[in-house]
Enzyme design. Structure first.
Site, PDB file in Angstrom:
ATOM      1  N   GLN A 130       0.673  -1.340   0.058  1.00 44.46           N
ATOM      2  CA  GLN A 130      -0.052  -0.032  -0.245  1.00 44.46           C
ATOM      3  C   GLN A 130       0.722   1.012   0.581  1.00 44.46           C
ATOM      4  O   GLN A 130       0.687   1.930  -1.054  1.00 44.46           O
ATOM      5  CB  GLN A 130      -1.437   0.052   1.447  1.00 44.46           C
ATOM      6  CG  GLN A 130      -1.695   1.218   0.840  1.00 44.46           C
ATOM      7  CD  GLN A 130      -3.264   0.986   1.830  1.00 44.46           C
ATOM      8  OE1 GLN A 130      -3.590  -0.261   2.189  1.00 44.46           O
ATOM      9  NE2 GLN A 130      -3.247   1.775   2.799  1.00 44.46           N
ATOM     10  N   ASP A 131       1.584   1.918   1.472  1.00 44.69           N
ATOM     11  CA  ASP A 131       2.671   2.699   1.010  1.00 44.69           C
ATOM     12  C   ASP A 131       3.960   2.224   1.949  1.00 44.69           C
ATOM     13  O   ASP A 131       3.654   1.072   2.361  1.00 44.69           O
ATOM     14  CB  ASP A 131       1.908   4.184   1.315  1.00 44.69           C
ATOM     15  CG  ASP A 131       1.234   4.089   2.605  1.00 44.69           C
ATOM     16  OD1 ASP A 131       0.481   3.144   3.357  1.00 44.69           O
ATOM     17  OD2 ASP A 131       0.921   5.407   3.369  1.00 44.69           O
ATOM     18  N   PRO A 132       5.074   2.948   2.482  1.00 43.58           N
ATOM     19  CA  PRO A 132       5.813   3.058   3.010  1.00 43.58           C
ATOM     20  C   PRO A 132       5.349   2.556   4.114  1.00 43.58           C
ATOM     21  O   PRO A 132       4.487   4.189   5.188  1.00 43.58           O
ATOM     22  CB  PRO A 132       6.807   4.279   3.046  1.00 43.58           C
ATOM     23  CG  PRO A 132       6.341   4.235   1.877  1.00 43.58           C
ATOM     24  CD  PRO A 132       4.390   4.341   1.319  1.00 43.58           C
TER      25      PRO A 132
END
Length: 219
Positions: free
Chosen positions: A61-63
């Site tokens: 999804q994201d960091p």
């Protein structure tokens, strides 16, 4: 973004004004506050894993939004942090052991170097603000990366964990690639379909059957 064999296909597919807007977004957000990963690691996934070498795509999804944790690779976490590892990577390690692979550290760089594209759909995150950059700039780029990988003739494995990643299945040609969908490895869902899904051994079986070398998931 360093020039790789992803560069030209992306420029051919994205709107002409996309990259200037992307650069403006990066410059502005990194000047305004703390953003992860480090600016020189934003595109690390496609820099470490060229299109010509890509065999597997794992979509995140994201960091990680905590200082020093994001490496530009989905799910990867620095090996220098021995405690308090994210539950998702801990559960990935549990599934690896269940499938007969022994990987004690959480740094997935060696996977990327073997052809596993560890792609977050959103490539940056403000400190302690998970998913705050969703819908800002990154999805057109990362969706095109998935489409380019799908359009490539060599059979690949796309691993989609959780509802967010599974929405990307519509971008993939399932007639020539293997799409592995399962619950997300987070504690909230790992016991509802991630554990026991055997994504790593299934991936290697498909790669061998299609005449490619398997991934050493223990690295």
């Amino acid at each position: 973004m360093k020039k790789t064999d992803w560069s030209q296909p992306l420029r051919n597919r994205l709107a002409e004004d996309y990259f200037p807007k992307m650069i403006e977004f990066i410059n502005q957000t990194y000047q305004e506050g703390k953003v992860y990963p480090p600016e020189n690691q934003i595109f690390r996934a496609i820099e470490l894993t060229p299109l010509a070498q890509t065999k597997v795509i794992i979509v995140g999804q994201d960091p990680y939004p905590q200082p020093g944790k994001a490496q530009g690779l989905a799910f990867s976490y620095p090996a220098t942090f021995k405690v308090n590892r994210p539950d998702s990577i801990v559960n990935i390690q549990k599934e690896l052991r269940e499938e007969g692979f022994s990987k004690d550290d959480s740094d997935l760089t060696a996977w990327a170097e073997q052809g596993v594209l560890l792609l977050n759909a959103v490539l940056t995150v403000p400190e302690f603000a998970s998913n705050a950059h969703a819908g800002k700039i990154w999805e057109p780029l990362t969706d095109e990366i998935i489409k380019i990988a799908s359009d490539d003739e060599r059979p690949k494995v796309f691993i989609l964990w959780g509802g967010f990643a599974r929405k990307k299945a519509k971008l993939i040609d399932g007639s020539k690639h293997l799409i592995l969908e399962a619950a997300h490895p987070s504690p909230l869902s790992a016991s509802r379909g991630f554990f026991g899904s055997h994504p790593f051994s299934k991936t290697n079986e498909f790669l061998v059957e299609s005449g490619q070398s398997p991934i050493d998931w223990s690295k």
